[in-house]
Scaffold this motif. Sequence first.
Motif, PDB file in Angstrom:
ATOM      1  N   GLY A  87       0.850  -1.184   0.000  1.00 17.94           N
ATOM      2  CA  GLY A  87       0.000   0.000   0.000  1.00 17.94           C
ATOM      3  C   GLY A  87       0.885   1.232   0.000  1.00 17.94           C
ATOM      4  N   ASP A  88       0.525   2.240  -0.795  1.00 20.41           N
ATOM      5  CA  ASP A  88       1.417   3.400  -0.889  1.00 20.41           C
ATOM      6  C   ASP A  88       0.715   4.710  -0.531  1.00 20.41           C
ATOM      7  N   PHE A  89       1.490   5.795  -0.587  1.00 21.03           N
ATOM      8  CA  PHE A  89       0.995   7.114  -0.186  1.00 21.03           C
ATOM      9  C   PHE A  89      -0.018   7.680  -1.167  1.00 21.03           C
ATOM     10  N   GLY A  90      -0.091   7.071  -2.365  1.00 16.23           N
ATOM     11  CA  GLY A  90      -1.053   7.544  -3.361  1.00 16.23           C
ATOM     12  C   GLY A  90      -2.387   6.827  -3.301  1.00 16.23           C
ATOM     13  N   GLY A  91      -2.557   5.925  -2.315  1.00 19.65           N
ATOM     14  CA  GLY A  91      -3.803   5.165  -2.205  1.00 19.65           C
ATOM     15  C   GLY A  91      -3.846   3.924  -3.067  1.00 19.65           C
ATOM     16  N   ASN A  92      -2.696   3.506  -3.603  1.00 16.71           N
ATOM     17  CA  ASN A  92      -2.657   2.363  -4.521  1.00 16.71           C
ATOM     18  C   ASN A  92      -2.342   1.065  -3.785  1.00 16.71           C
ATOM     19  N   LEU A  93      -2.999  -0.008  -4.224  1.00 19.35           N
ATOM     20  CA  LEU A  93      -2.644  -1.368  -3.831  1.00 19.35           C
ATOM     21  C   LEU A  93      -1.973  -2.021  -5.030  1.00 19.35           C
ATOM     22  N   ASN A  94      -0.723  -2.450  -4.843  1.00 16.56           N
ATOM     23  CA  ASN A  94       0.015  -3.125  -5.910  1.00 16.56           C
ATOM     24  C   ASN A  94       0.524  -4.463  -5.399  1.00 16.56           C
ATOM     25  N   ILE A  95       0.602  -5.440  -6.305  1.00 17.31           N
ATOM     26  CA  ILE A  95       1.224  -6.721  -5.978  1.00 17.31           C
ATOM     27  C   ILE A  95       2.414  -6.897  -6.920  1.00 17.31           C
ATOM     28  N   TRP A  96       3.579  -7.198  -6.311  1.00 17.25           N
ATOM     29  CA  TRP A  96       4.828  -7.234  -7.063  1.00 17.25           C
ATOM     30  C   TRP A  96       5.406  -8.644  -7.094  1.00 17.25           C
ATOM     31  N   ASN A  97       5.853  -9.052  -8.273  1.00 17.52           N
ATOM     32  CA  ASN A  97       6.736 -10.203  -8.387  1.00 17.52           C
ATOM     33  C   ASN A  97       8.149  -9.664  -8.176  1.00 17.52           C
ATOM     34  N   LEU A  98       8.759  -9.993  -7.045  1.00 14.52           N
ATOM     35  CA  LEU A  98      10.045  -9.394  -6.695  1.00 14.52           C
ATOM     36  C   LEU A  98      11.166  -9.850  -7.625  1.00 14.52           C
ATOM     37  N   GLU A  99      10.933 -10.929  -8.384  1.00 12.82           N
ATOM     38  CA  GLU A  99      11.926 -11.367  -9.377  1.00 12.82           C
ATOM     39  C   GLU A  99      11.880 -10.469 -10.616  1.00 12.82           C
ATOM     40  N   ALA A 100      10.685  -9.921 -10.903  1.00  9.56           N
ATOM     41  CA  ALA A 100      10.511  -9.069 -12.090  1.00  9.56           C
ATOM     42  C   ALA A 100       9.623  -7.889 -11.708  1.00  9.56           C
ATOM     43  N   GLU A 102       9.349  -4.751 -12.533  1.00  6.77           N
ATOM     44  CA  GLU A 102       9.211  -3.566 -13.399  1.00  6.77           C
ATOM     45  C   GLU A 102       7.772  -3.048 -13.392  1.00  6.77           C
ATOM     46  N   ILE A 103       6.808  -3.956 -13.561  1.00  7.92           N
ATOM     47  CA  ILE A 103       5.405  -3.546 -13.467  1.00  7.92           C
ATOM     48  C   ILE A 103       4.701  -4.505 -12.510  1.00  7.92           C
ATOM     49  N   PRO A 104       3.730  -3.991 -11.743  1.00 12.40           N
ATOM     50  CA  PRO A 104       3.045  -4.868 -10.782  1.00 12.40           C
ATOM     51  C   PRO A 104       2.201  -5.927 -11.482  1.00 12.40           C
ATOM     52  N   VAL A 105       2.052  -7.092 -10.848  1.00 16.40           N
ATOM     53  CA  VAL A 105       1.207  -8.137 -11.422  1.00 16.40           C
ATOM     54  C   VAL A 105      -0.267  -7.832 -11.165  1.00 16.40           C
ATOM     55  N   TYR A 106      -0.520  -6.943 -10.220  1.00 21.80           N
ATOM     56  CA  TYR A 106      -1.892  -6.508  -9.915  1.00 21.80           C
ATOM     57  C   TYR A 106      -1.794  -5.084  -9.401  1.00 21.80           C
ATOM     58  N   SER A 107      -2.696  -4.224  -9.857  1.00 21.74           N
ATOM     59  CA  SER A 107      -2.658  -2.829  -9.423  1.00 21.74           C
ATOM     60  C   SER A 107      -4.065  -2.263  -9.410  1.00 21.74           C
ATOM     61  N   VAL A 108      -4.401  -1.558  -8.345  1.00 21.38           N
ATOM     62  CA  VAL A 108      -5.713  -0.927  -8.266  1.00 21.38           C
ATOM     63  C   VAL A 108      -5.592   0.342  -7.435  1.00 21.38           C
ATOM     64  N   LYS A 109      -6.336   1.367  -7.833  1.00 19.45           N
ATOM     65  CA  LYS A 109      -6.435   2.580  -7.025  1.00 19.45           C
ATOM     66  C   LYS A 109      -7.417   2.252  -5.899  1.00 19.45           C
ATOM     67  N   ALA A 110      -6.883   1.859  -4.747  1.00 19.03           N
ATOM     68  CA  ALA A 110      -7.710   1.300  -3.683  1.00 19.03           C
ATOM     69  C   ALA A 110      -8.413   2.368  -2.851  1.00 19.03           C
ATOM     70  N   HIS A 111      -7.736   3.492  -2.622  1.00 16.62           N
ATOM     71  CA  HIS A 111      -8.269   4.525  -1.726  1.00 16.62           C
ATOM     72  C   HIS A 111      -7.961   5.907  -2.281  1.00 16.62           C
ATOM     73  N   THR A 112      -8.692   6.892  -1.758  1.00 14.30           N
ATOM     74  CA  THR A 112      -8.465   8.274  -2.204  1.00 14.30           C
ATOM     75  C   THR A 112      -7.297   8.919  -1.476  1.00 14.30           C
ATOM     76  N   GLU A 113      -6.880   8.298  -0.336  1.00 10.91           N
ATOM     77  CA  GLU A 113      -5.737   8.830   0.412  1.00 10.91           C
ATOM     78  C   GLU A 113      -4.787   7.689   0.757  1.00 10.91           C
ATOM     79  N   ILE A 114      -3.764   7.977   1.521  1.00  8.75           N
ATOM     80  CA  ILE A 114      -2.707   7.017   1.847  1.00  8.75           C
ATOM     81  C   ILE A 114      -3.266   5.704   2.397  1.00  8.75           C
ATOM     82  N   VAL A 115      -2.685   4.588   1.948  1.00  7.82           N
ATOM     83  CA  VAL A 115      -3.010   3.275   2.515  1.00  7.82           C
ATOM     84  C   VAL A 115      -2.132   3.094   3.756  1.00  7.82           C
ATOM     85  N   ASN A 116      -2.749   3.185   4.932  1.00  8.01           N
ATOM     86  CA  ASN A 116      -1.988   3.094   6.183  1.00  8.01           C
ATOM     87  C   ASN A 116      -1.586   1.681   6.533  1.00  8.01           C
ATOM     88  N   THR A 117      -2.411   0.715   6.132  1.00  9.21           N
ATOM     89  CA  THR A 117      -2.267  -0.624   6.699  1.00  9.21           C
ATOM     90  C   THR A 117      -2.779  -1.673   5.726  1.00  9.21           C
TER      91      THR A 117
END
Length: 358
Positions: A87-100, A102-117
């Motif tokens: 979860g990031d400061f832009g409200g995004n939920l991303n899922i990353w393949n740490l081997e690759a 470059e781009i997330p395997v899943y991405s969604v604008k989850a919230h309008t403000e920072i994802v705290n938790t």
Amino acid sequence: MSTPLEKPQIISHIQKGLNYTVFDSKWIPCSAKFVCMGNFARGTGVIQIYEVQHGEVQLIKEIEKAKPFKCGTFGATSLQQRHLATGDFGGNLNIWNLEAPEIPVYSVKAHTEIVNTIDGVGGLGIGDGAPEIVTGSRDGTVKVWDPRQRDTPVANMEPIEGEAKRDCWTVAFGNACNDQDRCICAGYDNGDIKLFDLRNMSVRWETNIKNGVCCVEFDRKDINMNKLVATSLEGKFHVFDMRTQHPTKGFASVSEKAHKSTVWQARHLPQNRDIFMTAGGAGSLHLWKYEYPAQRSKKDADEIEMGVAGSASLLQNVTLSTQPIASLDWSPDKQGLCVCSAFDQTVRVLIVTKLNRV
């Protein structure tokens, strides 16, 4: 325990200074590696992967992204993939393949403000049912995501009409013991704790602990709810016995004044659910053991079952830093190994000894 030498010891095994503010650190399951997440001074986000080798930590990979990272979990991934959800400061939920990465395997604008938790369940062989991720945000909402069902949350817990919007600081999955039942606990900046039943999409229980709730965690995610630890701003933690819910009194609980400052984290030992560590705002760690009462429930005057709280005893404490310890994660594979990060821009690998004797 008769002598101090028989007590568990909390040993700082490795320290590593970082050139960024680190908000979260997590062990990568089935490995000697861990990830640190945070933000550079220039405002970008960073994920670093470290490996423990011969008593030192080696930087394996550094990933820089546009938005600072606030939180992460491996809870909804398989042991084969070991994808990191962030979860990031832009409200995004991303899922990353740490081997690759470059781009997330899943991405969604989850919230309008920072994802705290963030928390995950249904992966790593922990918890029955679908792999799901829960996020809580400064926008006051708690949302549940199934990464297989792309962009819409499978559950969205918004403030009730007329309620003031509260900053959600912490979320945790629990009760994931079969395909149908699953609960989420959320803690808010005003001291509210809410337990959401995902099967009925309803609030099953709520209480208020008078101060902002920094962390909630069930002792296990994949069993019938047993215990819940909640930590707060003014140095206290509360342990709720979640086995017996009274219709008016709710769940029995015990509270302890644990630190002289904010208790940022509580984390249960994966190999023993009655032992947990709290991390404090003055840079200290406290190791606790929960003792059950002789009977966990009794009947009230109206012959209705109500819970009986146990007690928490301090096993050991240590001060590691002058700054708050903001994250703590036990190794799921090696008992007593944990990683913690603090706002002194340092990540530490710790060894806690004698845990099999307490």
